[in-house]
Design an enzyme around this catalytic site. Structure first.
Site, PDB file in Angstrom:
ATOM      1  N   GLY A 251       0.838  -1.190   0.000  1.00 54.96           N
ATOM      2  CA  GLY A 251       0.000   0.000   0.000  1.00 54.96           C
ATOM      3  C   GLY A 251       0.874   1.242   0.000  1.00 54.96           C
ATOM      4  O   GLY A 251       2.047   1.188   0.379  1.00 54.96           O
TER       5      GLY A 251
ATOM      6  N   GLY B   1       0.513   5.588   0.787  1.00 56.37           N
ATOM      7  CA  GLY B   1      -0.307   6.737   1.147  1.00 56.37           C
ATOM      8  C   GLY B   1       0.441   7.994   0.752  1.00 56.37           C
ATOM      9  O   GLY B   1       1.520   7.921   0.151  1.00 56.37           O
TER      10      GLY B   1
ATOM     11  N   SER C 248       3.508   7.744   3.240  1.00 57.05           N
ATOM     12  CA  SER C 248       4.237   6.539   3.632  1.00 57.05           C
ATOM     13  C   SER C 248       4.116   5.429   2.595  1.00 57.05           C
ATOM     14  O   SER C 248       3.284   5.488   1.695  1.00 57.05           O
ATOM     15  CB  SER C 248       3.666   6.032   4.952  1.00 57.05           C
ATOM     16  OG  SER C 248       2.308   5.706   4.767  1.00 57.05           O
TER      17      SER C 248
ATOM     18  N   ILE D 101       3.767   1.157   2.591  1.00 58.74           N
ATOM     19  CA  ILE D 101       3.429   0.057   3.488  1.00 58.74           C
ATOM     20  C   ILE D 101       4.031  -1.225   2.910  1.00 58.74           C
ATOM     21  O   ILE D 101       3.720  -1.606   1.780  1.00 58.74           O
ATOM     22  CB  ILE D 101       1.892  -0.110   3.605  1.00 58.74           C
ATOM     23  CG1 ILE D 101       1.177   1.235   3.760  1.00 58.74           C
ATOM     24  CG2 ILE D 101       1.503  -1.095   4.696  1.00 58.74           C
ATOM     25  CD1 ILE D 101       1.445   2.019   4.980  1.00 58.74           C
TER      26      ILE D 101
ATOM     27  N   LYS E  48       4.917   0.207   8.182  1.00 56.32           N
ATOM     28  CA  LYS E  48       4.629   1.488   7.523  1.00 56.32           C
ATOM     29  C   LYS E  48       5.881   2.344   7.683  1.00 56.32           C
ATOM     30  O   LYS E  48       6.336   2.566   8.808  1.00 56.32           O
ATOM     31  CB  LYS E  48       3.417   2.117   8.223  1.00 56.32           C
ATOM     32  CG  LYS E  48       3.053   3.515   7.774  1.00 56.32           C
ATOM     33  CD  LYS E  48       1.697   3.926   8.337  1.00 56.32           C
ATOM     34  CE  LYS E  48       1.369   5.356   8.029  1.00 56.32           C
ATOM     35  NZ  LYS E  48      -0.013   5.735   8.342  1.00 56.32           N
TER      36      LYS E  48
ATOM     37  N   ASP F  78      -9.233  11.951   9.784  1.00 54.12           N
ATOM     38  CA  ASP F  78      -9.053  11.517   8.394  1.00 54.12           C
ATOM     39  C   ASP F  78      -9.881  10.258   8.130  1.00 54.12           C
ATOM     40  O   ASP F  78      -9.416   9.304   7.515  1.00 54.12           O
ATOM     41  CB  ASP F  78      -7.562  11.251   8.109  1.00 54.12           C
ATOM     42  CG  ASP F  78      -7.260  11.248   6.606  1.00 54.12           C
ATOM     43  OD1 ASP F  78      -8.139  11.670   5.816  1.00 54.12           O
ATOM     44  OD2 ASP F  78      -6.163  10.820   6.232  1.00 54.12           O
TER      45      ASP F  78
END
Ligand SMILES: Nc1ncnc2c1ncn2[C@@H]1O[C@H](COP(=O)(O)OP(=O)(O)OP(=O)(O)O)[C@@H](O)[C@H]1O
Length: 425
Positions: A146, A148, A151, A153, A171, A264
């Site tokens: 993943g 973001g 960051s 992951i 992360k 968030d």
């Protein structure tokens, strides 16, 4: 597999494995002895001397590249593909991790291999290695699951119990274009805050480590986020919505009782624990904070994602930025929860644009401030009137001071659940 393996080819539709090492820097792939000491394969549909794979060191660098070269004498009959592009006669190509190589003939009889750049993988794994104090506990893998805004992951293993090594994630936040020193310091609060929490619907931190310009957080591994799930199922039934919402609400109630706002909340930050799709957890507490504590760093900008941000914040950003900080209260999470509720039940992409309108980022704040939340999309789905009222008039209430609280919502939810015969979850 020895540590010296630099790259390898793993068969996808055949049980075959070919490797290149410091001692064996090249190999010929062919179907008979004509390819000498090479990798001889008795598959008749590849040429006697089909292709050549070899390593080259990058100039002035300790980095290895792997190439494939087409060697057949008859490219009408025999074919070599790299990611479905056919190599020309004698054509060569640099390979990248996960490239798909197909060798065969023009009757579509193909052996399929996947190329693995083991050397680069080791270099990259070194870059993301767990610090020494955690080296017995966690092993990070160069397998990105993943990304973001702040960051990346990675897949990791938690070796706390040596007999039962568990998958987890790491992360990693680094100072970068998106993350300046101020943001980095703020993001370093995330694991500390998360470690102080214990709730069945909130992600658990297994460990963290802060370096001057790098933050590593190990967390339990989740299955998929609610946004991905929503794009698959389109809309959820009223009962499923109820089951999902009760969990989100319970986590929000817990946070708000501790004077914490998530700030968030969005479908991407709510994840299913496993493929059974029965339990959810809130993730990404990078923007979460204690709202009743006076701090010197007052937020004057938008935190979170505009589509889930309530009208009072958009309004203050347009008129009185000094007010913004004081408006980040639990009511912000309730608004976001209202938006999520609308999306889950309606299957639409936004409550702020009509179905036939295009989503326009520039109009979004105005629409959020000015538009009445439509009830029709929920009525069309036969959603209970009380639930529609709760979402459109109580959670998505423009006046944040009168917006329903997590505690009040829980009571109403229990009431609605009973009246619909769902029980208390
Ligand atoms: N525990 C986890 N298990 C599996 N996947 C995860 C986990 N945590 C995060 N991810 C995946 O990585 C993505 C980014 O994670 P996260 O939201 O924590 O990063 P971020 O940099 O803080 O994001 P942003 O600031 O853009 O919201 C998530 O949307 C999710 O798909």
């Amino acid at each position: 597999m020895s540590l010296q393996v630099i790259s390898c080819f793993k068969g996808r539709n055949v049980q075959k494995y070919i490797e290149l090492t410091e001692n064996q820097k090249s190999i010929i792939i062919g179907s008979d002895d004509a390819c000498g000491k090479g990798y001889i394969d008795n598959e008749v549909f590849i040429a006697p001397f089909h292709c050549f794979v070899y390593l080259r060191k990058k100039e002035n660098q300790q980095v290895w590249d792997t190439f494939i070269q087409e060697k057949t004498m008859n490219t009408q009959k025999y074919v070599t593909y790299v990611n479905d592009s056919k190599l020309k006669m004698r054509g060569k190509q640099l390979l990248f991790n996960d490239d798909v190589i197909k060798l065969g003939n023009n009757n579509n009889q193909l052996m399929v291999f996947v190329f693995h750049d083991e050397y680069m993988k080791r270099v990259k794994e070194k870059e993301i290695e767990a610090p020494e104090i955690y080296s017995d506990r966690f092993k990070n893998k160069y397998d990105i699951i993943g990304e973001g805004a702040h960051s990346v992951i990675y897949r990791a293993s938690d070796m706390k119990n040596k007999k039962h090594i568990k998958d987890c994630i790491c992360k990693i936040v680094k100072e970068s274009k998106n993350v300046n020193q101020y943001t980095f310091n703020k993001l370093c609060q995330e694991p500390k805050l998360l470690q102080s929490l214990s709730h069945i619907n909130i992600i658990k931190v297994l460990g963290f480590y802060i370096e001057p310009d790098r933050l590593l957080i190990w967390q339990e591994m989740m299955y998929e986020d609610l946004e991905k799930y929503r794009s698959k199922v389109k809309s959820v039934s009223q009962k499923e919505y109820y089951d999902i919402s009760f969990q989100i609400l319970d986590a929000l109630k817990y946070l708000h009782e501790k004077n914490i706002v998530h700030r968030d909340l969005k479908p991407e930050n709510i994840m299913w624990v496993d493929k059974e799709h029965s339990r959810l957890k809130l993730i990404d507490f990078g923007l979460a904070k204690y709202y009743n504590i006076e701090t010197s760093d007052r937020d004057m900008t938008l935190c979170g994602t505009p589509h889930y941000t309530p009208p009072e914040i958009h309004h203050a950003l347009n008129s009185d930025v000094y007010k913004v900080h004081d408006l980040y209260k639990p009511s912000v999470d309730i608004w976001a929860f209202g938006v999520i509720s609308f999306l889950l039940l309606s299957g639409l992409y936004s409550p702020f644009f009509n179905e036939d309108e295009d989503y326009r980022g520039d109009l979004l704040p105005i629409n959020i401030i000015k538009r009445t939340i439509p009830k029709e999309p929920l009525m069309k789905k036969n959603i209970d009137k009380l639930l529609i009222h709760l979402i459109t008039d109580k959670m998505l209430l423009h006046d944040h001071k009168k917006r329903i609280t997590a505690n009040e919502l829980t009571e109403v939810f229990i009431y609605i659940g009973r009246s619909l015969g769902y029980g208390e979850n």
